[in-house]
Scaffold this active site. Structure first.
Site, mmCIF file in Angstrom:
data_model
loop_
_atom_site.group_PDB
_atom_site.id
_atom_site.type_symbol
_atom_site.label_atom_id
_atom_site.label_comp_id
_atom_site.label_asym_id
_atom_site.label_seq_id
_atom_site.Cartn_x
_atom_site.Cartn_y
_atom_site.Cartn_z
ATOM 1 N N LYS B 80 1.618 -45.166 -1.465
ATOM 2 C CA LYS B 80 2.588 -44.369 -0.713
ATOM 3 C C LYS B 80 2.252 -42.888 -0.863
ATOM 4 O O LYS B 80 1.885 -42.432 -1.949
ATOM 5 C CB LYS B 80 4.005 -44.657 -1.229
ATOM 6 C CG LYS B 80 5.123 -44.058 -0.364
ATOM 7 C CD LYS B 80 6.507 -44.428 -0.933
ATOM 8 C CE LYS B 80 7.636 -43.870 -0.067
ATOM 9 N NZ LYS B 80 8.973 -44.140 -0.637
ATOM 10 N N SER B 155 12.439 -45.425 2.832
ATOM 11 C CA SER B 155 11.403 -44.526 3.262
ATOM 12 C C SER B 155 10.004 -45.118 3.214
ATOM 13 O O SER B 155 9.101 -44.646 3.909
ATOM 14 C CB SER B 155 11.425 -43.283 2.376
ATOM 15 O OG SER B 155 11.048 -43.611 1.036
ATOM 16 N N SER B 179 14.268 -47.507 -1.088
ATOM 17 C CA SER B 179 13.047 -47.248 -0.304
ATOM 18 C C SER B 179 11.919 -48.246 -0.518
ATOM 19 O O SER B 179 10.961 -48.268 0.239
ATOM 20 C CB SER B 179 12.520 -45.841 -0.597
ATOM 21 O OG SER B 179 13.361 -44.874 -0.001
#
Ligand code: ZN
Lengths: 498, 517
Positions: B80, B155, B179
């Site tokens: 990420k 997210s 997330s």
């Protein structure tokens, strides 16, 4: 900036009662910074002692420096403070380019040390107790250099920022309001800061050099009209960085504020800048209690919770409090107040104490350290302590007291020791400086001198003993100084009488 | 199956270890898959093809020379973009960090490299992890592999889409309020938010320090355990990291595959987030209830527990998060790194440059939360907002403590709905915030949570996930129960859920015909 009107100091004190407060920042001499492993040292190239954490890079996280906590606890204990069972860091949020994260990590409502007191002694002998509200840990900011025409932030074309100092550990010591200092207020300020400086030095937690910013003072001053119980508006004069300046700045603010108030004006709550060169302060940033730093507990750190055992262990490592030590030494050495002041002001307590421990008499140790050694140190731009060891000074004193050296010779020997020629005995040996203690050689020289000055001889015989000086001088000259003048005098009188 | 991208990480690792395939082959297969499907999915912000192949070759060489390698050596992984990588840009989905290559690796990235996994690239995310749909990425949205017109959650939509689209077997995510778990739920993948402090945050670009936690995103519970074992453990650089002897999560997952692993397990259904409330989709509730029945059938003892303070969780979260974020994001000021924008007119002072940069560099959602947080911390409001929110947090922790008196693990839907359409909620922040109603409590209390797929919602054919939660430090329990449940579910389906996902092969052909990148 027009120079402010000042009221005569005595008049100001007649009309107003000064109320003081001090915030002293002590830079700790830990190996690494407060929240990262970067070296806590100066003189390195700009931004070389930095890492993602102290540069405030995305993803950087703080770790509390254990040594800084230890130093803070010891300092807190030495200030007579309680040590919190649990204390926390907070974030003080404000945007400024010398603060890499745009918040300062600082203790706020949960400081490590709280509620202490110190007593300072003024030159008059008056003792004043200063209450300590708190001592808390925080980090220093980086250093901005403004480049352009003025060298100040206004009008600078650009600014450079060096984060080497960013994140260096500080302890901020905050006093409670100091009332009742009265006309002594400036001296109380100076004595208080001197006390803190002496304390952190004795503790070994800071290099304690004010000229290098290791100890920095912000002085709060307000005036209360006589007969009123309402506090006046205070100003905070920032970065007053020498003992003398603390005294001058407090005095200046008292005189300046008194003039304004007496003329019916009001004091603006603000920070003020201290100007060493002119001895004045000037307005800085307006400050109000409404300044909103949006403090909140630092979520990246866990509370600092020193165990009671550890605190007690640290308490056992505290040095003798400087004031007690001074009283003890003065008593033991039998010095007058002035003599002792001389030693203390010259930062020579350690040196004299060590020299006495090596066997020298306190008086002789004082005489050498405050006299010749300090003079040479001054001339060479060094500190006395780094020129010569107490052991060598003690040896020198012994040589003089045994009559092996005269004072004059001893000064030459000292020079040799300072220049690294060895111990005093080695210098005496190498330079051939020993006093001529062979009476035969002296008598021969005396007889020669008396014969050369028959008029002097006659005067001595007539009882005008002071006339002997001329003969003694001639003999000392002939012996190239390597004679004990007192012994020469004795022998001159003896030979003249025969 | 010949396609190396369809293997779980555990299976791929076994083939690598047996030298049946090389890491280079596995890496190339995934890079090819990325090249063919990512133009449509947009899971990646950066793909490090050459370096990945180089790293894979180096791992192959070491294996050939007889060195003993870690259990996941040679397996590709996606990272990420919230994590700092010293050889790839790390933007956290923001324009303000566009092109910024950090001078250091996050601890979890360093651990990946030390364990010789192969970083493929960086995955898309909502800007600074603020969002539940990945629509707030400054670099365009990620598309859900099950339906490209839908969001992949957020997210960490990029990491979830990458594993769900078989572009990577493993990915790292970060979970501040869901997330990792919510994207897992809506993409049919597995995601774990470890116990707060279980995985280092050093080098993770902070959103809300007291809530953020890095964790694994995978296609199976065992794979998540394997990756957790690589990234977990105490890190002296993160003061909130726990110094604890963690058991192997992979072993815990394997323990779940044994017979009767669920027998006698006390499973608590949290009444307040069991899918009955407003905003829960019927199909989500249906699959959740079936899962609870499946657990009962397997010998688990299901009890209903109540967590009354969960009602305030979202409100408290949206005070604590913006407050911490407003301070964490203050460092993006153009002085030391990242974007710099001069004011259009007027004097060029540092303050005005900071303001112009932040105005140009931050997206609307980021600004919204900075303003909220600044307000919540302001003098006079602190007690009412931040202070009260912290009290709610304490109450939620107590609710968890009480619930765990009655149950070994708690269960709830992982998200209230299946994936919604891109654009559907982007202008309705409150609706967007409510997506995290089920996941937020675990972050506020610091307890671990695991999301895994339990089927498709009948009404839209999209994945539904459930969330398991355990007491702090008991992450291993989640892996055991999760793996057991996964085994039961897959026995029923006859295959992993993601095998039902569109192959995206058509878009592959389409992409090559059109000559898309
Ligand atoms: Zn540093």
């Amino acid at each position: 900036m027009a120079k402010a009107e000042l009221m005569d100091y005595e008049r100001a004190i007649e009309l107003f009662e000064p109320v003081l407060g001090f915030e002293v920042h002590v830079e700790l001499n830990t190996k690494t910074k407060m929240f990262c492993g970067c070296a806590n040292e100066f003189g390195s190239g700009a931004n070389t002692n930095t890492c993602p954490t102290c540069l405030g890079l995305p993803g950087g996280l703080p770790q509390v420096n254990h040594q800084a906590v230890e130093s803070s606890i010891r300092l807190g204990l030495a200030l007579g403070c309680g040590i919190a069972e649990s204390s926390r860091f907070a974030r003080k949020n404000y945007f400024y380019p010398d603060t890499s994260k745009n918040f300062q990590t600082s203790q706020y409502d949960e400081p490590i040390a709280h509620d202490g007191e110190v007593t300072v002694e003024l030159e008059s002998g008056r003792r004043v107790t200063v209450l300590i509200e708190r001592a808390h840990m925080e980090e220093d900011a980086g250093k901005l250099t403004h480049l352009g025409t003025t060298g100040r932030i206004q009008g600078a074309e650009y600014s450079l920022v060096d984060y080497n100092r960013g994140g260096v550990p500080l302890v901020e010591i905050v006093t409670r309001m100091i009332e009742g200092a009265e006309a002594d207020a400036p001296e109380v300020g100076k004595a208080y800061v001197a006390h803190i400086r002496e304390l952190v030095k004795a503790l070994g937690v800071s290099n304690a050099r004010m000229e290098e910013g290791n100890v920095r003072c912000d002085a709060n001053v307000s005036l209360r009209p006589r007969g009123s119980n309402v506090l006046g508006t205070r100003t905070e004069t920032k970065n007053v960085n020498s003992l003398r300046s603390v005294e001058r700045a407090v005095r200046y603010e008292i005189q300046r504020q008194a003039a304004i108030l007496d003329a019916g004006g009001t004091i603006t709550q603000e920070t003020r800048h201290w100007h060493e060169d002119t001895g004045t302060t000037s307005a800085g940033r307006p400050k109000s209690d409404a300044d909103d730093y949006r403090y909140f507990p630092e979520p990246d750190l866990v509370p600092v919770a020193p165990s009671r055992e550890w605190v007690e262990e640290l308490r056992a490592t505290l040095p003798e409090p400087p004031a007690e030590r001074r009283a003890r030494l003065r008593e033991a050495w039998g010095f007058t107040a002035l003599e002792f002041q001389d030693v203390a002001n010259g930062d020579l307590l350690d040196a004299v104490e060590a020299t006495v421990a090596e066997g020298a008499s306190p008086a002789a140790a004082r005489k050498w350290w405050t006299g010749e050694i300090s003079r040479v140190a001054n001339a060479r731009g060094a500190t006395a302590g780094e020129l010569v060891s107490p052991k060598h000074v003690s040896e020198l004193v012994a040589l003089v007291e045994n009559g092996d050296l005269t004072d004059r010779l001893a000064r030459q020997v000292l020079e040799g020791v300072i220049d690294g020629e060895g111990s005093p005995s080695q210098v005496v040996e190498a330079r051939g400086l020993k006093v001529v203690s062979d009476d035969g050689a002296l008598i021969a020289a005396i007889d020669e001198a008396l014969a050369a000055q028959p008029d002097v001889l006659q005067k001595i015989r007539d009882g005008k003993v002071q006339a002997a000086g001329a003969v003694i001088g001639a003999v000392m000259k002939a012996m190239r100084g390597q004679a004990d003048a007192a012994r020469v005098r004795e022998l001159v009188l003896e030979r003249a009488a025969q | 199956m010949d396609d190396l991208t369809r293997l779980t990480a555990a299976d791929l690792a076994q083939k690598l270890s047996a030298s049946e395939v090389s890491s280079e082959e596995a890496t190339r297969a995934h890079l090819e898959r990325i090249a063919s499907v990512d133009p449509d999915v947009h899971a990646f912000l950066h793909v490090a093809s050459e370096r990945a192949i180089e790293t894979a070759k180096a791992v192959d060489a070491r294996r050939a020379s007889g060195e003993t390698l870690g259990p996941l050596a040679g397996v590709p992984v996606a990272i990420k973009d919230v994590l700092c990588t010293q050889d790839m840009p790390s933007t956290s989905g923001s324009k303000i960090l566009e092109g910024w290559v950090p001078p250091y690796d996050a601890t979890v990235v360093r651990k990946l490299r030390e364990a010789e996994l192969i970083p493929l690239g960086k995955t898309n995310m909502d800007e600074f992890a603020m969002g539940s749909s990945t629509e707030h990425s400054a670099f365009g949205p990620t598309h859900n592999p099950w339906d490209l017109e839908r969001i992949p959650g957020g997210s960490g939509g990029g990491s979830a889409a990458a594993v769900a689209a078989f572009e990577a077997p493993l990915a790292l995510g970060s979970d501040t309020g869901g997330s990792i778990r919510q994207p897992a739920a809506v993409t049919g993948s597995v995601g774990v938010k470890p116990t707060y402090g279980g995985v280092s945050r050093y080098g993770a670009i902070a959103l809300a320090s007291s809530l953020d936690q890095v964790g694994p995103v995978t296609r199976s519970v065992l794979d998540a355990g394997l990756l957790h074992d690589v990234i977990g453990g105490h890190d002296p650089r993160d003061s909130t990291s726990i110094d604890h002897e963690w058991p192997s999560m992979a072993d815990a997952a394997r323990a779940g595959l044994r017979d009767n692993a669920l027998k006698g397990l006390r499973v608590g259904v949290v009444k307040e987030i069991a899918g009955d409330g407003e905003g829960f989709q019927a199909g989500v509730k249906q699959r959740f209830d079936e899962t609870v029945r499946l657990l009962t059938a397997a010998g688990a003892e299901v009890v209903e527990v109540s967590a009354p303070s969960f009602e305030y969780a979202v409100a408290a979260y949206y005070l604590i998060l913006p407050a911490e974020a407003s301070s964490n994001l203050a460092r993006f000021d153009s002085v030391r790194f990242g974007m710099r924008v001069n004011p259009v007119s007027g004097p060029v002072t540092s303050e005005r440059v900071m303001a112009a940069t932040r105005d140009a560099g931050f997206g609307a959602e980021v600004k919204r939360r900075i303003i909220l947080g600044t307000y919540a911390l302001s003098a006079g409001y602190y007690d009412a907002y931040y202070g009260s929110a912290q009290k709610v947090r304490t109450l939620i922790q107590r609710d968890f403590a009480a619930a765990f008196e009655q149950a070994d693990v708690l269960i709830s839907p992982a998200a209230p709905t299946t994936a919604f359409k891109i654009g559907e909620k982007v202008n309705d922040p409150l609706a967007m915030y409510l997506n995290d109603i089920t996941t937020i409590p675990a972050n506020l209390a610091g307890v671990p949570g695991l999301a895994l797929p339990v089927g498709l919602a009948p009404e839209d054919g999209l994945p539904v996930g459930v969330q398991l939660m355990a007491p702090a430090h008991e992450d291993a329990r989640l892996y055991t129960v999760g793996a057991a449940l996964e085994q039961l579910l897959e026995a029923g389906w006859g295959h992993p859920l993601l095998q039902s996902a569109p192959s995206l092969a058509q878009s592959e052909m389409f992409a090559s015909e059109e000559g898309a990148v």
